[in-house]
Design a protein around this motif. Structure first.
Motif, short mmCIF file in Angstrom:
data_model
loop_
_atom_site.label_atom_id
_atom_site.label_comp_id
_atom_site.label_asym_id
_atom_site.label_seq_id
_atom_site.Cartn_x
_atom_site.Cartn_y
_atom_site.Cartn_z
N THR A 102 0.84 -1.19 0.00
CA THR A 102 0.00 0.00 0.00
C THR A 102 0.88 1.24 0.00
N LYS A 103 0.73 2.09 -1.02
CA LYS A 103 1.49 3.34 -1.07
C LYS A 103 0.82 4.37 -0.17
N LEU A 104 1.64 5.07 0.63
CA LEU A 104 1.11 6.06 1.55
C LEU A 104 1.42 7.49 1.12
N VAL A 105 2.67 7.75 0.73
CA VAL A 105 3.04 9.13 0.40
C VAL A 105 4.28 9.10 -0.49
N GLU A 106 4.36 10.06 -1.42
CA GLU A 106 5.54 10.19 -2.27
C GLU A 106 6.65 10.88 -1.50
N LEU A 107 7.87 10.40 -1.69
CA LEU A 107 9.03 10.93 -0.99
C LEU A 107 10.05 11.45 -2.00
N GLY A 108 10.94 12.30 -1.52
CA GLY A 108 12.12 12.61 -2.31
C GLY A 108 13.07 11.42 -2.26
N CYS A 109 13.80 11.17 -3.33
CA CYS A 109 14.70 10.02 -3.38
C CYS A 109 16.09 10.39 -2.87
N GLY A 110 16.15 10.87 -1.66
CA GLY A 110 17.42 11.20 -1.03
C GLY A 110 17.72 10.21 0.06
N ARG A 111 18.12 10.70 1.21
CA ARG A 111 18.38 9.81 2.34
C ARG A 111 17.08 9.15 2.78
N THR A 112 17.20 7.89 3.17
CA THR A 112 16.02 7.15 3.61
C THR A 112 16.15 6.83 5.09
N GLY A 113 15.16 6.14 5.60
CA GLY A 113 15.11 5.78 7.01
C GLY A 113 13.69 5.95 7.50
N LEU A 114 13.13 4.89 8.08
CA LEU A 114 11.76 4.90 8.57
C LEU A 114 11.71 4.40 10.01
N ALA A 115 10.68 4.82 10.72
CA ALA A 115 10.44 4.31 12.07
C ALA A 115 8.94 4.30 12.32
N THR A 151 11.22 17.60 13.01
CA THR A 151 12.53 18.20 13.25
C THR A 151 12.74 19.37 12.30
N THR A 152 13.66 20.25 12.69
CA THR A 152 13.96 21.45 11.90
C THR A 152 15.47 21.61 11.76
N PRO A 153 16.06 21.02 10.71
CA PRO A 153 17.49 21.18 10.53
C PRO A 153 17.84 22.60 10.09
N GLY A 154 19.08 22.99 10.32
CA GLY A 154 19.52 24.31 9.89
C GLY A 154 19.50 24.42 8.37
N PRO A 155 19.28 25.61 7.84
CA PRO A 155 19.14 25.78 6.39
C PRO A 155 20.40 25.47 5.61
N ASN A 156 21.56 25.52 6.26
CA ASN A 156 22.82 25.30 5.54
C ASN A 156 23.40 23.91 5.78
N GLY A 157 22.71 23.08 6.52
CA GLY A 157 23.21 21.73 6.78
C GLY A 157 22.76 20.76 5.71
N LEU A 158 23.07 19.47 5.97
CA LEU A 158 22.72 18.42 5.02
C LEU A 158 21.47 17.65 5.43
N GLY A 159 20.90 18.00 6.58
CA GLY A 159 19.60 17.45 6.93
C GLY A 159 19.61 16.39 8.00
N ASP A 160 18.40 15.93 8.33
CA ASP A 160 18.15 14.93 9.36
C ASP A 160 17.75 13.61 8.72
N PHE A 161 18.12 12.51 9.36
CA PHE A 161 17.81 11.19 8.80
C PHE A 161 17.89 10.15 9.91
N ALA A 162 17.59 8.90 9.55
CA ALA A 162 17.66 7.76 10.48
C ALA A 162 16.82 7.95 11.74
N PRO A 163 15.52 8.21 11.61
CA PRO A 163 14.70 8.38 12.82
C PRO A 163 14.45 7.05 13.53
N LYS A 164 14.35 7.11 14.85
CA LYS A 164 13.98 5.95 15.67
C LYS A 164 13.22 6.45 16.90
#
Length: 265
Positions: A102-115, A151-164
């Motif tokens: 079952t598809k839930l939502v479209e994502l960007g194809c960048g870093r992955t990680g689900l919880a 979460t709110t990463p800084g605008p100049n960083g590379l972002g947040d990932f790997a949630p648990k």
């Protein structure tokens, strides 16, 4: 400096023997099964398999045309969430024994990680709200389909990932990368939104998971020149070295919270 060392004995056991490459193993909530991503030696797109720790039987559970990544168990062990990539990426769910996805939502194809949240009500994932902006952790409410940014990463960083999620669901942990080649562990209190940085290594936290007791976090990183698995206490205290091992690809590991086993590739 001498490193504090956790004093429990550790034994390595080979859980899977599929030919090719296996990634991102995840224990089921009861610890009886392991889901992972398998890329076979023929070069076919990655699929998700579930292996029984009782009889060793491995079952393919995803059949979409592209690659399937980032398995995450529902708290009752009946379903798996995963990311599919056939040129467009989606968050999906599938029965853990196999069946239609079952598809839930479209994502960007960048870093992955689900919880999957411990109460079963939501799934955390990575999404960019705008092109060129770093990815942040979001969660979809499975009943209402509403999506909230966590979460709110800084605008100049590379972002947040790997949630648990913490075992009690009150805290979300994640990795944040401010510069290439470095990441640190953060936590956010889901009731207050308070975010705290938990590691300050100046290197990469390549993997982590909440420990079986729910009061500490196992991380794979390099501290004071020693690479390996470290136990990070939830409160005050120094991290303890669990296993010094530069060859543990801890980008992918999971803790069996019933027995305390750690599965990794």
């Amino acid at each position: 400096d001498r490193q504090p060392v956790a004093d429990a004995p550790h034994t390595l056991t080979n859980l899977t023997t599929l030919p090719g490459v296996e990634l991102d193993p995840k224990f089921s909530p009861d610890g009886a099964r392991v889901a992972d991503v398998w890329i076979d030696s023929s070069g076919q797109p990655a699929d998700i398999y579930v292996k029984s720790r009782i009889d060793g039987r491995a079952t393919r559970v995803t059949t979409t045309p592209g690659a399937e990544l980032s398995p995450a168990w529902s708290p009752d062990g009946a379903q798996l969430a995963f990311v599919s990539n056939d040129g467009t990426c989606h968050l999906n769910t599938v029965p853990a024994d196999g069946g239609p996805a079952t598809k839930l939502v479209e994502l960007g194809c960048g870093r992955t990680g689900l919880a999957w949240s411990p109460d079963g009500r939501s799934i955390a994932f990575i999404q960019q709200e705008q092109a060129g902006r770093p990815g942040a952790i979001h969660a979809i409410n499975l009943a209402s389909q509403e999506i909230a940014r966590l979460t709110t990463p800084g605008p100049n960083g590379l972002g947040d990932f790997a949630p648990k999620f913490a075992p009690d669901g009150s805290v979300l942990s994640f990795l944040r990368s401010s510069v290439s080649g470095a990441s640190d562990l953060y936590t956010v209190d889901l009731a207050t939104g308070e975010t705290q940085q938990q590691t300050f290594n100046g290197s990469t936290v390549s993997g982590y998971d909440w420990a079986a007791d729910g009061r500490s976090i196992l991380i794979h990183t390099k501290r004071n020149g020693v690479a390996g698995l470290w136990s990070l206490p939830g409160g005050s205290g120094s991290p303890a070295l669990v296993r010094a091992s530069a060859d543990v690809d801890a980008g992918t590991f999971s803790v069996d919270r019933r027995r305390g086993d750690v599965v990794f590739t």
